[in-house]
Scaffold this motif. Structure first.
Motif, short mmCIF file in Angstrom:
data_model
loop_
_atom_site.label_atom_id
_atom_site.label_comp_id
_atom_site.label_asym_id
_atom_site.label_seq_id
_atom_site.Cartn_x
_atom_site.Cartn_y
_atom_site.Cartn_z
N VAL A 1 39.12 148.92 48.66
CA VAL A 1 39.43 148.03 47.53
C VAL A 1 38.70 146.70 47.65
O VAL A 1 38.16 146.18 46.67
CB VAL A 1 40.95 147.80 47.44
CG1 VAL A 1 41.28 146.76 46.38
CG2 VAL A 1 41.66 149.11 47.12
N ASP A 2 38.65 146.14 48.87
CA ASP A 2 38.16 144.77 49.04
C ASP A 2 36.77 144.65 49.65
O ASP A 2 36.09 143.65 49.43
CB ASP A 2 39.13 143.98 49.91
CG ASP A 2 40.43 143.69 49.20
OD1 ASP A 2 40.44 143.70 47.96
OD2 ASP A 2 41.44 143.46 49.89
N GLY B 1 31.50 146.79 49.56
CA GLY B 1 30.12 146.32 49.67
C GLY B 1 29.79 145.38 48.54
O GLY B 1 30.41 145.43 47.48
N PRO B 2 28.81 144.49 48.73
CA PRO B 2 28.43 143.55 47.69
C PRO B 2 28.03 144.28 46.40
O PRO B 2 27.26 145.24 46.43
CB PRO B 2 27.24 142.80 48.30
CG PRO B 2 27.37 143.00 49.78
CD PRO B 2 28.00 144.36 49.95
N GLY B 3 28.58 143.84 45.30
CA GLY B 3 28.20 144.39 44.01
C GLY B 3 28.86 145.70 43.66
O GLY B 3 28.56 146.29 42.61
N ALA B 4 29.74 146.20 44.53
CA ALA B 4 30.41 147.46 44.21
C ALA B 4 31.32 147.26 43.01
O ALA B 4 32.19 146.39 43.03
CB ALA B 4 31.22 147.95 45.41
N ALA C 1 36.30 155.63 42.48
CA ALA C 1 35.84 156.94 42.94
C ALA C 1 36.12 157.12 44.43
O ALA C 1 36.53 158.20 44.89
CB ALA C 1 34.36 157.11 42.65
N ALA C 2 35.89 156.06 45.21
CA ALA C 2 36.14 156.14 46.65
C ALA C 2 37.63 156.31 46.93
O ALA C 2 38.02 157.09 47.81
CB ALA C 2 35.61 154.88 47.33
N MET D 1 47.20 150.61 45.95
CA MET D 1 45.79 150.31 46.17
C MET D 1 45.00 150.47 44.87
O MET D 1 44.10 149.68 44.56
CB MET D 1 45.21 151.22 47.25
CG MET D 1 45.77 150.99 48.65
SD MET D 1 45.51 149.31 49.30
CE MET D 1 47.08 148.53 48.89
N SER D 2 45.35 151.48 44.09
CA SER D 2 44.68 151.68 42.80
C SER D 2 44.97 150.52 41.86
O SER D 2 44.10 150.10 41.09
CB SER D 2 45.14 153.00 42.17
OG SER D 2 44.72 154.11 42.96
#
Length: 336
Positions: A63-64, A67-70, A77-78, A124-125
């Motif tokens: 969630v946090d 990665g940059p720009g995700a 999806a993850a 988390m969602s």
């Protein structure tokens, strides 16, 4: 994870041992307070705690920290992939994800309800799309999945001296208290992620809104109205700790030093925030190293004493709740 811990827990399968070691590494790297407290548990119970923490950490990182720009779609999806892996692991005991493999094994060993993990994943969602909470009731609804269920997952591992359902509300409340401490400490970091966990009505009662928080974060300037709101949130959180406190005496004696240590260290975050002038929008408050060491040393002394008494004390309730009408030994008084 040390071979001693794995051997004591009866974990022999090489893949499982590797999975539990992975979870322990996550705990050691990201959950320093939690990891410190966990080391006060009997060795055979530590792998399960690392598995529970490792899974929660993994989901939270998606969630946090993906990665940059995700974007939200990639994160969603993850999380969906993790949820599917979780369902497979809980159903079949197999997973290619180390954290899920260890978690599924822990859930099976201790009879932890699958619904607790599903509720966690729902929270988390929610973090993907929900950026603030209108009031404390709404925040508590979110924290059922993000925090209360963590306490409930832990309870079978820790053991109780009362029927589990009697201790459950206190375990859930302690999970909430820990998260509220983190919310107060991390106001600035959460704001940078686009989230405000402090209830909007509490903030508005002091003339504070997201824009004012953003201004303070960006300029580094203090604002009395923000300090007043943070002080009220601190008081609210202390009240939750008071509600959770009686639950410590309901835990198995050998588990109490661990949770007492975590209780004192997480509550100590509130003291650190106040001592730092409620500057959480500008820097992270930390519990002083000397205080952490003192609490840990006291916890270690209590843990050693509890283990020495264990052979002479009534056995705690087993991991699975006792049959209806079967009493557990009375809880010993816990002195803070």
């Amino acid at each position: 994870m040390t071979d001693r811990e794995l051997d004591a827990a009866g974990i022999g399968d090489p893949a499982l041992r590797a999975a539990y070691r992975h979870c322990r590494a996550l705990n050691a790297r990201h959950g320093k307070t939690y990891f410190l407290a966990t080391r006060l548990l009997p060795v055979e119970r530590r792998p399960a705690v690392h598995a529970l923490y490792g899974f929660a950490r993994w989901a939270d990182d998606i969630v946090d920290c993906l990665g940059p720009g995700a974007d939200t779609g990639r994160r969603a999806a993850a999380l969906t992939g993790l949820r599917r892996s979780l369902e497979e692991g809980l159903r079949d005991g197999h997973s290619h994800e180390p954290v899920v493999l260890a978690l599924a094994d822990t859930a099976r060993r201790y009879g932890i309800e699958p619904a607790l993990f599903h509720d966690f994943m729902s929270a988390m969602s929610a973090d993907l799309t929900v950026t603030d909470y209108a009031d404390y009731a709404a925040l508590r609804g979110y924290m059922h999945g993000s925090a209360a269920v963590i306490g409930l997952q832990m309870l079978p591992v820790l053991g109780t001296v009362v029927p589990r359902e009697e201790a459950a509300p206190y375990a859930a409340e302690l999970g909430v208290a820990f998260q509220l401490s983190n919310f107060l400490r991390d106001v600035g970091e959460d704001l940078d992620r686009g989230r405000v966990y402090l209830p909007a009505d509490l903030l508005a009662g002091h003339g504070v809104d997201r824009e004012l928080l953003r201004w303070s974060r960006d300029t580094g300037r203090h604002e009395p109205r923000i300090t007043s709101a943070l002080r009220e949130f601190e008081a609210l959180t202390r009240g939750v700790y008071r509600q959770a406190l009686p639950g410590l005496a309901m835990l198995a004696p050998v588990s109490r030093p661990c949770i007492r240590t975590a209780f004192l260290l997480y509550r100590g975050i509130l003291d650190a925030v106040a001592r730092d002038g409620y500057s959480v929008l500008h820097r992270r408050a930390v519990v002083p190293r000397r205080r952490r060491a003192a609490v840990a040393a006291d916890g270690l002394a209590r843990a050693v004493a509890a283990r020495l008494r264990a052979g002479r004390s009534p056995a705690p309730c087993p991991p699975h709740a006792p049959a209806p009408g079967t009493p557990c030994p009375p809880a010993a008084k816990e002195v803070m």
